[in-house]
Design a protein around this motif. Structure first.
Motif, short mmCIF file in Angstrom:
data_model
loop_
_atom_site.label_atom_id
_atom_site.label_comp_id
_atom_site.label_asym_id
_atom_site.label_seq_id
_atom_site.Cartn_x
_atom_site.Cartn_y
_atom_site.Cartn_z
N LEU A 97 0.82 -1.21 0.00
CA LEU A 97 0.00 0.00 0.00
C LEU A 97 0.85 1.26 0.00
O LEU A 97 0.51 2.26 -0.64
CB LEU A 97 -0.94 -0.01 1.22
N SER A 98 1.96 1.22 0.72
CA SER A 98 2.84 2.40 0.74
C SER A 98 3.40 2.69 -0.64
O SER A 98 3.42 3.85 -1.09
CB SER A 98 3.98 2.17 1.74
N VAL A 103 -2.93 23.36 7.22
CA VAL A 103 -1.86 22.75 6.42
C VAL A 103 -0.76 22.22 7.34
O VAL A 103 -0.30 21.08 7.20
CB VAL A 103 -1.27 23.78 5.43
N LEU A 104 -0.35 23.04 8.30
CA LEU A 104 0.72 22.63 9.22
C LEU A 104 0.29 21.44 10.07
O LEU A 104 1.04 20.49 10.26
CB LEU A 104 1.10 23.81 10.10
N LEU A 105 -0.95 21.50 10.59
CA LEU A 105 -1.44 20.37 11.38
C LEU A 105 -1.54 19.10 10.53
O LEU A 105 -1.25 18.00 11.01
CB LEU A 105 -2.81 20.71 11.97
N GLY A 106 -1.97 19.26 9.27
CA GLY A 106 -2.04 18.10 8.39
C GLY A 106 -0.67 17.50 8.13
O GLY A 106 -0.51 16.27 8.12
N ILE A 107 0.33 18.37 7.95
CA ILE A 107 1.69 17.87 7.68
C ILE A 107 2.24 17.15 8.90
O ILE A 107 2.70 16.00 8.82
CB ILE A 107 2.61 19.04 7.28
N LEU A 108 2.21 17.81 10.06
CA LEU A 108 2.79 17.21 11.27
C LEU A 108 1.99 16.00 11.73
O LEU A 108 2.58 14.97 12.09
CB LEU A 108 2.85 18.27 12.37
N ALA A 115 1.21 10.03 11.95
CA ALA A 115 0.29 8.91 11.73
C ALA A 115 0.75 7.97 10.62
O ALA A 115 0.60 6.76 10.72
CB ALA A 115 -1.11 9.44 11.41
N TRP A 116 1.31 8.52 9.53
CA TRP A 116 1.59 7.74 8.33
C TRP A 116 3.07 7.66 7.98
O TRP A 116 3.42 6.99 7.01
CB TRP A 116 0.84 8.33 7.14
N GLY A 117 3.93 8.35 8.72
CA GLY A 117 5.34 8.38 8.32
C GLY A 117 5.58 9.47 7.29
O GLY A 117 4.82 10.43 7.17
N LEU A 130 -0.35 13.00 2.46
CA LEU A 130 -1.68 12.52 2.82
C LEU A 130 -2.36 13.44 3.83
O LEU A 130 -3.57 13.69 3.74
CB LEU A 130 -1.58 11.10 3.41
N GLY A 131 -1.59 13.95 4.80
CA GLY A 131 -2.17 14.81 5.83
C GLY A 131 -2.86 16.04 5.27
O GLY A 131 -4.05 16.28 5.55
N PRO A 132 -2.16 16.88 4.48
CA PRO A 132 -2.84 18.06 3.91
C PRO A 132 -4.00 17.69 2.99
O PRO A 132 -4.99 18.42 2.94
CB PRO A 132 -1.71 18.76 3.13
N ALA A 133 -3.88 16.57 2.25
CA ALA A 133 -4.99 16.16 1.38
C ALA A 133 -6.23 15.82 2.19
O ALA A 133 -7.35 16.20 1.83
CB ALA A 133 -4.56 14.97 0.53
N ILE A 134 -6.05 15.12 3.31
CA ILE A 134 -7.18 14.79 4.16
C ILE A 134 -7.79 16.05 4.77
O ILE A 134 -9.02 16.22 4.81
CB ILE A 134 -6.74 13.80 5.26
#
Length: 360
Positions: free
Chosen positions: A41-42, A321-326, A331-333, A339-343
């Protein structure tokens, strides 16, 4: 005796029970497929991110050169280009490390035989350094102390650590190869796959589903520009500063800075280490200069350039954006960078539509 078959009832729409059963079947098959591909999946996610990021450029290349009879050359060229982008820096760093391996081995043998020489920076400290000097000469300046330090550092686990590193590198290499293979087929079948995904999103979720997909794609484009390109620019600028300051292996440290700079504020740790190395060499002025330039470059990049590139494409506040990145990294490496900013972008879009601000 002839057996006649029963007629099949004509029910193209299906009943509600059939729709529920089909939904359950589809969900079960999806979960089984995800479980089957769990180790890949990765790689699939990385290939999708690369394909999305490069798709506008690939479409322009198709318009200029065409796909050819078998649609192989152009996907292969883009895939090999991605491979070269990763292989070339890693190969350069590996070459530099191989060149330094002999020097490091010679230094270890010299330290065990003669002790570790006290850095000149200790002698130039503005306060009384007598105790530090005595401790150094007693602990590290004599061969016995240096040998003890080397044994404690190695701990007899060099072979074990080397085996673990080798296994990790082999695993990463296999993931990288599978990512490239997947990326080739994504480029080759991208037009068909894009049409199918849009049709599927419209059929399953309506116009909102298509808008969410467009928001996720825009977020990935903005994140690639804001993280990868800005990080590379930071590494280039600071690499030039390292070279001017006389930092050994400035090219390697510049690449390390570029990789770290893809995470907001992470480049600070790299140029802080560079400043400490310069301090150890007695170059206090250059150490201060590296810190000042590094702080200025990262401040401008993280507070002005990245918010425009990432948040501007998705109308996403930089805090999210920053919270999504960090949060994505935690969560995902490393893949959580994208993935974070997209979510977060998809969630913000749903929120805006829910509160009645209309589609983005």
């Amino acid at each position: 005796m002839t057996q006649t078959s029963q007629p099949v009832p004509d029910n193209p729409g299906g009943t509600r029970a059939q729709h529920i059963a089909m939904g359950a079947l589809a969900l079960g098959l999806l979960l089984l497929g995800a479980f089957t591909l769990r180790n890949f999946l990765s790689a699939l996610a990385w290939a999708s991110i690369f394909a999305i990021a490069l798709w506008p450029l690939y479409v322009r290349a198709i318009a200029r050169f065409g796909t050819g009879r078998h649609n192989i050359l152009l996907p292969l060229a883009f895939t090999l280009g991605i491979a070269l982008i990763f292989v070339a820096p890693v190969g350069l760093v590996g070459l530099q490390l191989a060149k330094q391996a002999q020097s490091a081995s010679d230094w270890v043998h010299d330290a065990q035989a003669n002790g570790i020489t006290e850095p000149a920076i200790i002698q130039s400290l503005p306060f009384d350094h007598t105790q530090i000097d005595d401790w150094w000469q007693t602990t590290l300046g004599n061969p016995g102390g240096a040998q003890k330090l080397v044994r404690q550092t190695a701990g007899g686990h060099v072979a074990h650590v080397s085996r673990l590193v080798g296994e990790a590198l082999l695993h990463r290499l296999s993931d990288f190869i599978f990512t490239l293979v997947t990326l080739f087929f994504l480029f080759r079948e991208g037009v068909t796959l894009t049409r199918q995904l849009r049709h599927g999103a419209l059929r399953a979720f309506g116009l909102t589903g298509e808008r969410i997909g467009q928001q996720i794609i825009a977020s990935i484009h903005g994140t690639v520009n804001g993280l990868v390109l800005v990080g590379l620019a930071e590494g280039l600028v600071l690499g030039v500063v390292y070279w001017i300051a006389g930092v050994p292996q400035a090219t390697v440290f510049g690449m390390i800075t570029a990789i770290a700079a893809m995470v907001p504020f992470a480049a600070t740790a790299v140029f802080a280490v560079i400043a400490l190395l310069l301090l150890a060499q007695g170059a206090i002025g250059w150490a201060i200069g590296v810190v000042c330039v590094g702080v200025l470059v990262t401040f401008v990049a993280d507070h002005f350039i990245r918010p425009v590139l990432i948040g501007g494409t998705t109308k996403l506040p930089f805090l999210w954006v920053l919270l999504g990145i960090l949060g994505g990294i935690e969560a995902w490496g490393i893949i959580g960078l994208f993935l974070g900013p997209a979510i977060m972008a998809a969630l913000i879009l749903l929120w805006r539509e829910w509160v009645g601000e209309g589609p983005v």
